[in-house]
Design an enzyme around this catalytic site. Structure first.
Site, PDB file in Angstrom:
ATOM      1  N   ARG A 116     -10.491   0.257   6.063  1.00  0.00           N
ATOM      2  CA  ARG A 116     -10.914  -0.717   7.070  1.00  0.00           C
ATOM      3  C   ARG A 116     -10.403  -0.356   8.460  1.00  0.00           C
ATOM      4  O   ARG A 116     -11.122  -0.425   9.448  1.00  0.00           O
ATOM      5  CB  ARG A 116     -10.339  -2.087   6.670  1.00  0.00           C
ATOM      6  CG  ARG A 116     -11.262  -3.253   6.898  1.00  0.00           C
ATOM      7  CD  ARG A 116     -10.582  -4.502   6.385  1.00  0.00           C
ATOM      8  NE  ARG A 116     -10.758  -4.630   4.950  1.00  0.00           N
ATOM      9  CZ  ARG A 116     -11.351  -5.672   4.379  1.00  0.00           C
ATOM     10  NH1 ARG A 116     -11.801  -6.651   5.116  1.00  0.00           N
ATOM     11  NH2 ARG A 116     -11.497  -5.737   3.081  1.00  0.00           N
ATOM     12  N   HIS A 146     -12.763   5.500   3.785  1.00  0.00           N
ATOM     13  CA  HIS A 146     -13.356   4.161   3.715  1.00  0.00           C
ATOM     14  C   HIS A 146     -12.446   3.081   4.275  1.00  0.00           C
ATOM     15  O   HIS A 146     -12.859   1.934   4.382  1.00  0.00           O
ATOM     16  CB  HIS A 146     -13.663   3.810   2.255  1.00  0.00           C
ATOM     17  CG  HIS A 146     -12.432   3.586   1.435  1.00  0.00           C
ATOM     18  ND1 HIS A 146     -11.747   4.638   0.869  1.00  0.00           N
ATOM     19  CD2 HIS A 146     -11.745   2.465   1.102  1.00  0.00           C
ATOM     20  CE1 HIS A 146     -10.689   4.168   0.221  1.00  0.00           C
ATOM     21  NE2 HIS A 146     -10.664   2.854   0.350  1.00  0.00           N
ATOM     22  N   GLU A 175       3.678  -1.137  -9.783  1.00  0.00           N
ATOM     23  CA  GLU A 175       3.559  -0.406  -8.513  1.00  0.00           C
ATOM     24  C   GLU A 175       4.154  -1.230  -7.367  1.00  0.00           C
ATOM     25  O   GLU A 175       3.554  -1.417  -6.312  1.00  0.00           O
ATOM     26  CB  GLU A 175       2.108  -0.012  -8.206  1.00  0.00           C
ATOM     27  CG  GLU A 175       2.009   1.092  -7.156  1.00  0.00           C
ATOM     28  CD  GLU A 175       0.577   1.500  -6.855  1.00  0.00           C
ATOM     29  OE1 GLU A 175       0.140   2.506  -7.441  1.00  0.00           O
ATOM     30  OE2 GLU A 175      -0.091   0.844  -6.039  1.00  0.00           O
ATOM     31  N   HIS A 221     -18.786   5.771   0.584  1.00  0.00           N
ATOM     32  CA  HIS A 221     -18.581   4.360   0.282  1.00  0.00           C
ATOM     33  C   HIS A 221     -19.862   3.588   0.579  1.00  0.00           C
ATOM     34  O   HIS A 221     -20.633   3.961   1.470  1.00  0.00           O
ATOM     35  CB  HIS A 221     -17.428   3.835   1.140  1.00  0.00           C
ATOM     36  CG  HIS A 221     -16.816   2.571   0.625  1.00  0.00           C
ATOM     37  ND1 HIS A 221     -17.325   1.324   0.925  1.00  0.00           N
ATOM     38  CD2 HIS A 221     -15.742   2.353  -0.165  1.00  0.00           C
ATOM     39  CE1 HIS A 221     -16.586   0.402   0.339  1.00  0.00           C
ATOM     40  NE2 HIS A 221     -15.617   0.989  -0.326  1.00  0.00           N
ATOM     41  N   ASP A 270      -1.793  -3.888  -4.642  1.00  0.00           N
ATOM     42  CA  ASP A 270      -1.690  -4.581  -3.356  1.00  0.00           C
ATOM     43  C   ASP A 270      -3.014  -5.157  -2.866  1.00  0.00           C
ATOM     44  O   ASP A 270      -3.214  -5.360  -1.684  1.00  0.00           O
ATOM     45  CB  ASP A 270      -1.143  -3.605  -2.299  1.00  0.00           C
ATOM     46  CG  ASP A 270      -1.917  -2.293  -2.274  1.00  0.00           C
ATOM     47  OD1 ASP A 270      -3.102  -2.273  -2.689  1.00  0.00           O
ATOM     48  OD2 ASP A 270      -1.352  -1.274  -1.847  1.00  0.00           O
ATOM     49  N   GLU A 298      -3.445  -4.647   2.782  1.00  0.00           N
ATOM     50  CA  GLU A 298      -2.619  -4.289   1.631  1.00  0.00           C
ATOM     51  C   GLU A 298      -1.111  -4.360   1.886  1.00  0.00           C
ATOM     52  O   GLU A 298      -0.347  -4.782   1.015  1.00  0.00           O
ATOM     53  CB  GLU A 298      -2.993  -2.883   1.132  1.00  0.00           C
ATOM     54  CG  GLU A 298      -4.350  -2.795   0.465  1.00  0.00           C
ATOM     55  CD  GLU A 298      -5.498  -2.580   1.435  1.00  0.00           C
ATOM     56  OE1 GLU A 298      -6.636  -2.397   0.978  1.00  0.00           O
ATOM     57  OE2 GLU A 298      -5.260  -2.604   2.673  1.00  0.00           O
TER      58      GLU A 298
END
Length: 322
Positions: free
Chosen positions: A210, A208, A117, A241, A95, A131
């Protein structure tokens, strides 16, 4: 069949690697590998582990890249590759923005898309961002849909996807783990070799996403710090990250604490071997929700929704919010 296999990030490469290796063993397939380089260092690690040499590397990565930049760079680069190679199928996984761009590039050239997936959904278009939108858009553009679970298949059927084009396959990340976990694995970071995994409760933290940057991440780090302060037998390993915002948010809670070990981001090989040894995982990652249960490790998911509810239903993970 000539299959153009496209990926651009570490998670995609991990899950596509077993498929590439399998296709290489079958004379009926001619896999052509194109990477966008949406991630750079992290992608290259995986290519090396699985000994995959791309035929094309668009190398689009640049510091501070925007979603628009990734989309247009991948779209333009893949258009040229598709025109040159004329594949019968373009195969993508997951994604990411690379995946969406690959599907769109193939559609523009009227090449059929296979989506590995497929069918994961949170039903919240902005979580995870971008995503959730990417995976829905890719489903519209795909001809073959390879779903890890029955629930993913049901999601696609509900959206009107032809059942003849849906294949229930399981998850290729499990195949990838078979290549990497070793009981006698020695870490390059000597700290990880000397943690007391048997007598201490060593927790693995990753964060991590967003949508978690800001107050949600502060809440996560504050809670982890409280756990460590309250329980003397707990230690935490936090591969941080490279995003400077993540580092800035974590420093006030973790810096200087002798039982919270902030490391640099880990290659796939040490990371999976660390995961096989720890007590449990706290994460906002998607892939780790699949890998950790396969290694017998419980997971606390620090997100508001998950597109992988099967783990929650099975009792291998808890969705605890931020």
């Amino acid at each position: 069949m000539k299959v153009l296999v496209v990926f651009g990030t570490r998670p995609e490469a991990i899950k596509m690697a077993p498929i590439v290796k399998e296709m290489e063993r079958h004379p009926d397939f001619e896999p052509v590998i194109a990477v966008t380089g949406q991630h750079r260092e992290m992608l290259d690690q995986v290519l090396e582990i699985f000994q995959i040499k791309p035929h094309y590397d668009l190398n689009i990565f640049k510091a501070g890249q925007s979603l628009t930049y990734i989309t247009t760079g991948a779209l333009e680069g893949l258009e040229e590759v598709i025109k040159k190679e004329k594949p019968q199928c373009l195969l993508i996984q997951g994604d990411t923005t690379t995946v969406f761009s690959g599907a769109l590039a193939a559609f523009y050239q009227q090449v059929k898309v296979g989506h590995v997936e497929a069918g994961l959904r949170t039903e919240n278009l902005y979580s995870p961002y971008p995503e959730e939108a990417n995976r829905r858009l890719v489903s519209v553009l795909s001809h073959w849909h390879f779903t890890p679970t029955e629930k993913n298949r049901e999601n696609l059927l509900r959206e009107g996807v032809d059942p003849e084009h849906i294949y229930l396959t399981g998850n290729t990340v499990i195949d990838a783990l078979k290549y990497t976990i070793k009981e006698d694995y020695v870490f390059q970071d000597d700290l990880l070799n000397h943690l007391d995994y048997k007598n201490k409760r060593v927790l693995l933290l990753t964060s991590h996403r967003r949508e978690n940057i800001g107050q949600p991440m502060k809440n996560i780090f504050s809670a982890v710090r409280k756990i460590v302060d309250d329980y003397p037998d707990v230690e935490v390993v936090f591969p941080r990250h490279k995003n400077p915002k993540v580092r800035e948010l974590s420093d006030p809670y973790f810096k200087g604490h002798d039982r919270i070990h902030c490391t640099e981001p880990m290659d796939y090989l040490p990371f999976t071997n660390l995961m096989s040894r720890i007590h449990f995982v706290i994460t906002d990652s998607g892939g780790i929700q699949e890998e950790a249960p396969a290694l017998g490790k419980p997971v606390l998911v620090v997100r508001r929704e998950t597109e992988r509810p099967e783990g929650v239903e099975a009792g291998t993970e808890k969705l605890v919010g931020t």
